[in-house]
Scaffold this motif. Structure first.
Motif, PDB file in Angstrom:
ATOM      1  N   TYR A  94       0.880  -1.093   0.018  1.00  0.00           N
ATOM      2  CA  TYR A  94      -0.092   0.123  -0.052  1.00  0.00           C
ATOM      3  C   TYR A  94       0.867   1.511   0.029  1.00  0.00           C
ATOM      4  N   GLN A  95       1.979   1.229   0.717  1.00  0.00           N
ATOM      5  CA  GLN A  95       2.735   2.352   0.684  1.00  0.00           C
ATOM      6  C   GLN A  95       3.562   2.500  -0.402  1.00  0.00           C
ATOM      7  N   GLN A  96       3.812   1.236  -1.158  1.00  0.00           N
ATOM      8  CA  GLN A  96       4.517   1.482  -2.294  1.00  0.00           C
ATOM      9  C   GLN A  96       3.602   2.105  -3.596  1.00  0.00           C
ATOM     10  N   ALA A  97       2.240   1.670  -3.292  1.00  0.00           N
ATOM     11  CA  ALA A  97       1.184   2.448  -4.291  1.00  0.00           C
ATOM     12  C   ALA A  97       1.294   3.840  -4.071  1.00  0.00           C
ATOM     13  N   VAL A  98       1.366   4.424  -2.795  1.00  0.00           N
ATOM     14  CA  VAL A  98       1.409   5.934  -2.586  1.00  0.00           C
ATOM     15  C   VAL A  98       2.692   6.496  -3.082  1.00  0.00           C
ATOM     16  N   LEU A  99       3.842   5.694  -2.671  1.00  0.00           N
ATOM     17  CA  LEU A  99       5.148   6.031  -3.380  1.00  0.00           C
ATOM     18  C   LEU A  99       4.906   6.308  -4.922  1.00  0.00           C
ATOM     19  N   ALA A 100       4.411   5.564  -5.549  1.00  0.00           N
ATOM     20  CA  ALA A 100       4.601   5.572  -6.847  1.00  0.00           C
ATOM     21  C   ALA A 100       3.569   6.665  -7.337  1.00  0.00           C
ATOM     22  N   LEU A 102       3.430   9.665  -5.689  1.00  0.00           N
ATOM     23  CA  LEU A 102       4.001  10.794  -5.338  1.00  0.00           C
ATOM     24  C   LEU A 102       4.959  11.078  -6.349  1.00  0.00           C
ATOM     25  N   ALA A 103       5.819   9.939  -7.046  1.00  0.00           N
ATOM     26  CA  ALA A 103       6.564   9.988  -7.890  1.00  0.00           C
ATOM     27  C   ALA A 103       6.144  10.718  -8.992  1.00  0.00           C
ATOM     28  N   ALA A 104       4.852   9.937  -9.662  1.00  0.00           N
ATOM     29  CA  ALA A 104       4.462  10.500 -10.755  1.00  0.00           C
ATOM     30  C   ALA A 104       3.731  11.975 -10.419  1.00  0.00           C
ATOM     31  N   LEU A 105       3.463  12.228  -9.432  1.00  0.00           N
ATOM     32  CA  LEU A 105       3.071  14.082  -9.258  1.00  0.00           C
ATOM     33  C   LEU A 105       4.148  14.716  -9.119  1.00  0.00           C
ATOM     34  N   ARG A 106       5.138  14.317  -8.935  1.00  0.00           N
ATOM     35  CA  ARG A 106       6.494  15.289  -8.729  1.00  0.00           C
ATOM     36  C   ARG A 106       6.738  15.562 -10.280  1.00  0.00           C
ATOM     37  N   ARG A 107       6.821  14.462 -10.990  1.00  0.00           N
ATOM     38  CA  ARG A 107       7.212  14.707 -12.447  1.00  0.00           C
ATOM     39  C   ARG A 107       5.861  15.612 -13.256  1.00  0.00           C
ATOM     40  N   LEU A 108       4.550  15.353 -12.737  1.00  0.00           N
ATOM     41  CA  LEU A 108       3.838  16.318 -13.224  1.00  0.00           C
ATOM     42  C   LEU A 108       4.092  17.813 -12.976  1.00  0.00           C
ATOM     43  N   ALA A 109       4.244  17.932 -11.673  1.00  0.00           N
ATOM     44  CA  ALA A 109       4.655  19.381 -11.229  1.00  0.00           C
ATOM     45  C   ALA A 109       5.757  20.025 -11.965  1.00  0.00           C
ATOM     46  N   ALA A 110       6.738  19.246 -12.191  1.00  0.00           N
ATOM     47  CA  ALA A 110       7.884  19.866 -13.186  1.00  0.00           C
ATOM     48  C   ALA A 110       6.985  20.058 -14.410  1.00  0.00           C
ATOM     49  N   GLU A 111       6.316  19.351 -15.046  1.00  0.00           N
ATOM     50  CA  GLU A 111       5.829  19.608 -16.443  1.00  0.00           C
ATOM     51  C   GLU A 111       4.992  20.754 -16.562  1.00  0.00           C
TER      52      GLU A 111
END
Length: 280
Positions: A94-100, A102-111
């Motif tokens: 479940y934590q892995q799903a959240v962390l995945a 978060l990583a995608a959202l960080r990339r989205l923020a940069a874009e």
């Protein structure tokens, strides 16, 4: 986000705020260093709301008025509110799903560093009367959420979240009523009828704004305004935090493009309070 902004943002977590109150909270977070020194009138002007809205915002957070909230802001910036617990050494599924996510959202923020495309799409959607919002099957939830909130600021939002032979009819009816654009959420697995529905919209001359999980989706065409954020496959069923957040970003751009959006939100808040619609 600066440390000061993060501290103030933490004060608002867990509170159900109206759209007007969220705008006030955003101003405080954005102007964290000076937030404790803003008068209620200055804060209202900065957020584009009325002074009584600032007082209601403070009460919604559990304070007896804005002065008490301002004292709490000073305390938060002086001492902080603690730090989040450390991550477990070996995250569970479940934590892995959240962390995945978060990583995608960080990339989205940069874009999204350059908001130009979002702002352009927001103006396009704001100018479409009516505004059809399409999302089928897995994407229906995103379409419903956007349409629910957009209807508070846009005078004519038409949700298209069911397929069938009547779907083309409803798109044609929207075009006949004056629609200039259509917003579509497309998430895997993509329904076949989505291709036909978007084909009808394009044939009628509607500009298509598409929120999807990939630039390679089979329903997109080069002329579409395409915004993408991946879904996460860490759990049995996909999670779509990125596409949902993109939808909310487009909603914010829509609000910014509507000159009477804030006045509509204020009217809704007042009427909802008069009818005692919400528990808090």
């Amino acid at each position: 986000m600066s440390e000061a902004s993060a501290r103030l943002a933490g004060l608002f977590d867990g509170h159900r705020l109206t759209p007007t109150q969220r705008r006030i909270a955003q101003v405080l977070v954005r102007r964290a260093e000076e937030a404790p020194f803003l008068s209620s009138v200055e804060l209202a002007e900065s957020a584009g709301v009325s002074q009584p809205s600032v007082t209601r915002f403070a009460v919604a957070l559990g304070f007896d008025g804005y002065p008490a909230l301002r004292r709490r802001l000073r305390e938060a910036l002086r001492g902080g509110d603690g730090t989040p617990p450390a991550e477990a050494a070996e995250p569970n599924v479940y934590q892995q799903a959240v962390l995945a996510e978060l990583a995608a959202l960080r990339r989205l923020a940069a874009e999204l560093a350059d908001p130009t495309r979002l702002e352009r799409a927001g103006r396009l959607l704001a100018g479409s009367r009516p505004l059809p919002v399409l999302g089928l099957r897995a994407a229906a939830a995103e379409a419903r959420g956007f349409a629910y909130f957009a209807a508070k600021v846009h005078p004519d939002v038409r949700l298209l979240d069911e397929g069938g032979s009547h779907l083309a009819d409803r798109i044609e009816q929207a075009a006949d009523a004056g629609a200039a654009a259509l917003l579509c959420f497309a998430l895997p697995r993509y329904p076949r009828e989505l291709v036909g529905a978007l084909g009808v919209a394009r044939t009628l001359g509607l500009d298509v704004v598409l929120v999807a999980d990939s630039p390679l989706i089979p329903v997109a065409e080069p002329a579409d305004q395409l915004f993408t954020a991946p879904v996460s496959t860490a759990l049995s069923f996909d999670t779509a935090c990125g596409p949902m957040l993109l939808g909310r970003a487009l909603l914010e751009a829509l609000c910014d493009a509507l000159p009477d959006a804030q006045a509509r939100l204020e009217r809704f808040d007042t009427r909802a309070a008069d009818r005692d619609v919400f528990l808090d």
